[in-house]
Design a protein around this motif. Structure first.
Motif, PDB file in Angstrom:
ATOM      1  N   TYR A 124       6.346  -1.836   3.499  1.00 52.75           N
ATOM      2  CA  TYR A 124       6.221  -3.239   3.903  1.00 52.75           C
ATOM      3  C   TYR A 124       4.996  -3.864   3.233  1.00 52.75           C
ATOM      4  O   TYR A 124       5.038  -5.003   2.751  1.00 52.75           O
ATOM      5  CB  TYR A 124       6.128  -3.292   5.431  1.00 52.75           C
ATOM      6  CG  TYR A 124       5.964  -4.675   6.019  1.00 52.75           C
ATOM      7  CD1 TYR A 124       6.882  -5.685   5.737  1.00 52.75           C
ATOM      8  CD2 TYR A 124       4.892  -4.953   6.865  1.00 52.75           C
ATOM      9  CE1 TYR A 124       6.721  -6.955   6.288  1.00 52.75           C
ATOM     10  CE2 TYR A 124       4.734  -6.211   7.425  1.00 52.75           C
ATOM     11  CZ  TYR A 124       5.650  -7.211   7.127  1.00 52.75           C
ATOM     12  OH  TYR A 124       5.487  -8.454   7.659  1.00 52.75           O
ATOM     13  N   LEU A 226       3.726  -5.225  11.662  1.00 54.74           N
ATOM     14  CA  LEU A 226       4.759  -4.545  12.452  1.00 54.74           C
ATOM     15  C   LEU A 226       4.176  -4.039  13.765  1.00 54.74           C
ATOM     16  O   LEU A 226       3.103  -3.425  13.764  1.00 54.74           O
ATOM     17  CB  LEU A 226       5.305  -3.337  11.678  1.00 54.74           C
ATOM     18  CG  LEU A 226       5.867  -3.585  10.282  1.00 54.74           C
ATOM     19  CD1 LEU A 226       6.128  -2.253   9.581  1.00 54.74           C
ATOM     20  CD2 LEU A 226       7.154  -4.400  10.385  1.00 54.74           C
ATOM     21  N   TYR A 276      13.349  -6.256   9.463  1.00 51.22           N
ATOM     22  CA  TYR A 276      12.698  -5.300   8.552  1.00 51.22           C
ATOM     23  C   TYR A 276      13.648  -4.189   8.092  1.00 51.22           C
ATOM     24  O   TYR A 276      13.211  -3.214   7.491  1.00 51.22           O
ATOM     25  CB  TYR A 276      11.481  -4.682   9.262  1.00 51.22           C
ATOM     26  CG  TYR A 276      10.522  -5.727   9.764  1.00 51.22           C
ATOM     27  CD1 TYR A 276       9.683  -6.399   8.876  1.00 51.22           C
ATOM     28  CD2 TYR A 276      10.479  -6.081  11.110  1.00 51.22           C
ATOM     29  CE1 TYR A 276       8.812  -7.382   9.322  1.00 51.22           C
ATOM     30  CE2 TYR A 276       9.615  -7.056  11.565  1.00 51.22           C
ATOM     31  CZ  TYR A 276       8.792  -7.709  10.664  1.00 51.22           C
ATOM     32  OH  TYR A 276       7.933  -8.688  11.106  1.00 51.22           O
ATOM     33  N   VAL A 279      13.488  -2.922   4.457  1.00 54.19           N
ATOM     34  CA  VAL A 279      12.190  -2.584   3.839  1.00 54.19           C
ATOM     35  C   VAL A 279      12.254  -1.203   3.173  1.00 54.19           C
ATOM     36  O   VAL A 279      11.800  -1.013   2.047  1.00 54.19           O
ATOM     37  CB  VAL A 279      11.042  -2.652   4.881  1.00 54.19           C
ATOM     38  CG1 VAL A 279       9.762  -2.101   4.293  1.00 54.19           C
ATOM     39  CG2 VAL A 279      10.841  -4.092   5.357  1.00 54.19           C
TER      40      VAL A 279
END
Ligand SMILES: Cc1ncc(COP(=O)(O)O)c(C=O)c1O
Length: 405
Positions: A124, A226, A276, A279
């Protein structure tokens, strides 16, 4: 020496000779188990207040789990993640239906789920072109034993002896809102993740407050970082809801799971929220065994049982009994300093070292865990009966009374 004592002696000698000396083992070898009971080589009965460290949450030898294992091994145990799997896909759907919209990576242990979460956070950072990313973790936390696991773990004693650990991890004190805000400010533009267990387990059951978790959610959202929740120990009913985060009013971006998921079969999972889920790109992570047919079938059945057998109701009623009795012990016995936790994830902080207390309990037929030097950790199967719950608590009460004299 009688025959059974010598049987244990033989087991111990073989272990001492051939297994790496990594664990401070208790002097017993178990042969079989039935729900909340374990039996040693001498057929001595023990009440299980440990559940293999929050793993055998449905107790030992559950008939439905045994049936699923038998049926599955008759068909197929393992192929490869290079092929589609009916069992893994059904399990992933069930995990998502019970957590938050997103996708799942199946692995074999908690440490591997942590490793996947760490790689996701680093990937990420790459995606956001942050070249010196920071992950914020908590002092006293525990996230596993691989190098990324110990790097993320906030315990110095687990850091030493292995050279340089992974960079870019900063620790703050659990429940200190001030330190958390300060860390996000100090590393502004660099924080890619915050990782925490809802209730810190290995350092002696330290619950994170709802206020603190809400602040963590706000700060991670504002900073596009996150929020990674490690529910490896708290997951699957241990705290009275399927997952501890359900009581927060929000969901994390990433969650790591293992332990109770497999009822004793090694399986772990990483859950990544929709936003996400791309990712970690194809080919950037993987596993040979993770989510194989057998593990996935067992995990599916484990969740199904928790949902259909009133397991959570049992956790909550047994929890009330346990907290009420332990708090009574606290009033009567000065050795008991504090009772903490939620559901059947309970820590009893003592004024004396907890290991000798756990050893005496074991002699009297109760398995409890000593953690964080002075804490007795109580994690019985979620299916424990009130009879054995009370019998186990009787043993703790008498051992603590004896220690108080
Ligand atoms: C909160 C937490 N995270 C991670 C782990 C590591 O899991 P495993 O031992 O399956 O690798 C544990 C194990 O105790 C744990 O309690």
């Amino acid at each position: 020496m009688n025959e059974t004592a010598s049987e244990f002696q033989k087991t111990k000698e073989l272990s001492d000779k051939y297994l790496l000396d990594l664990f401070n083992r208790y002097p017993v070898a178990f042969r079989y188990g039935v729900n909340e009971l374990l039996f040693d080589q001498n057929n001595k009965q023990y009440i299980d207040f440990l559940s293999g460290v929050a793993v055998t949450n449905l107790g030992h030898s559950d008939p439905d789990i045994i049936e699923v294992i038998r049926n599955q091994i008759d068909k197929l145990m393992h192929t490869s993640n290079w092929f589609y799997s009916e069992e893994a896909s059904r399990l992933a759907e069930l995990l998502i239906l019970n957590t938050f919209p997103g996708k799942v990576f199946l692995c074999n242990s908690g440490t591997e789920a942590t490793e996947a979460a760490f790689k996701l956070a680093r990937a990420y950072a790459e995606q956001k072109q942050i070249h010196d990313p920071i992950i914020i973790s908590l002092h006293k936390s525990f996230h596993g034993r691989s190098v990324s696991g110990i790097s993320l773990t906030g315990q110095k004693k687990l850091h030493t002896g292995f050279g340089k650990l992974l960079e870019g991890i900063e620790f703050v004190s659990p429940n200190s809102e001030e330190e958390l805000v300060e860390a996000f400010e100090r590393f502004a533009g660099r924080v890619v993740a915050f990782i925490a267990e809802p209730i810190i387990g290995e350092s002696g059951i330290i619950p994170l407050s709802h206020g603190y978790m809400n602040l963590a959610r706000e700060l991670t959202s504002e900073n596009e970082a996150l929020l990674i929740l490690d529910e490896i120990q708290t997951g699957f009913g241990r705290t009275g809801t399927m997952f501890a985060f359900e009581t927060y009013g929000f969901s994390p971006d990433v969650m790591t799971l293992a332990k109770g998921l497999g009822s004793g079969f090694p399986i772990g999972a990483l859950i990544v929220a929709e936003k996400y889920q791309n990712v970690l790109a194809k080919g950037t992570h993987g596993t040979t065994y993770g989510g194989n047919h057998l593990g996935a079938a067992i995990a599916y059945e484990t969740i199904r049982i928790i949902q259909t057998r009133d397991v959570l109701a049992n956790v909550n009623s047994c929890s009330e009994i346990a907290f009420s009795r332990l708090n009574q012990m606290k009033q009567k016995n000065k050795i008991v300093k504090e009772v903490r936790g939620k559901g059947l994830h309970i820590g009893v902080e003592l004024t004396i070292p907890s290991r000798p207390v756990a050893e005496t309990c074991l002699e009297k037929g109760l398995i409890v865990n000593a953690t964080g030097d002075t804490v007795i950790r109580i994690m019985p199967p979620l299916t424990i009966s009130t009879q054995y719950l009370n019998e186990g608590l009787d043993i703790i009460e008498s051992v603590l009374a004896e220690a108080h004299k």
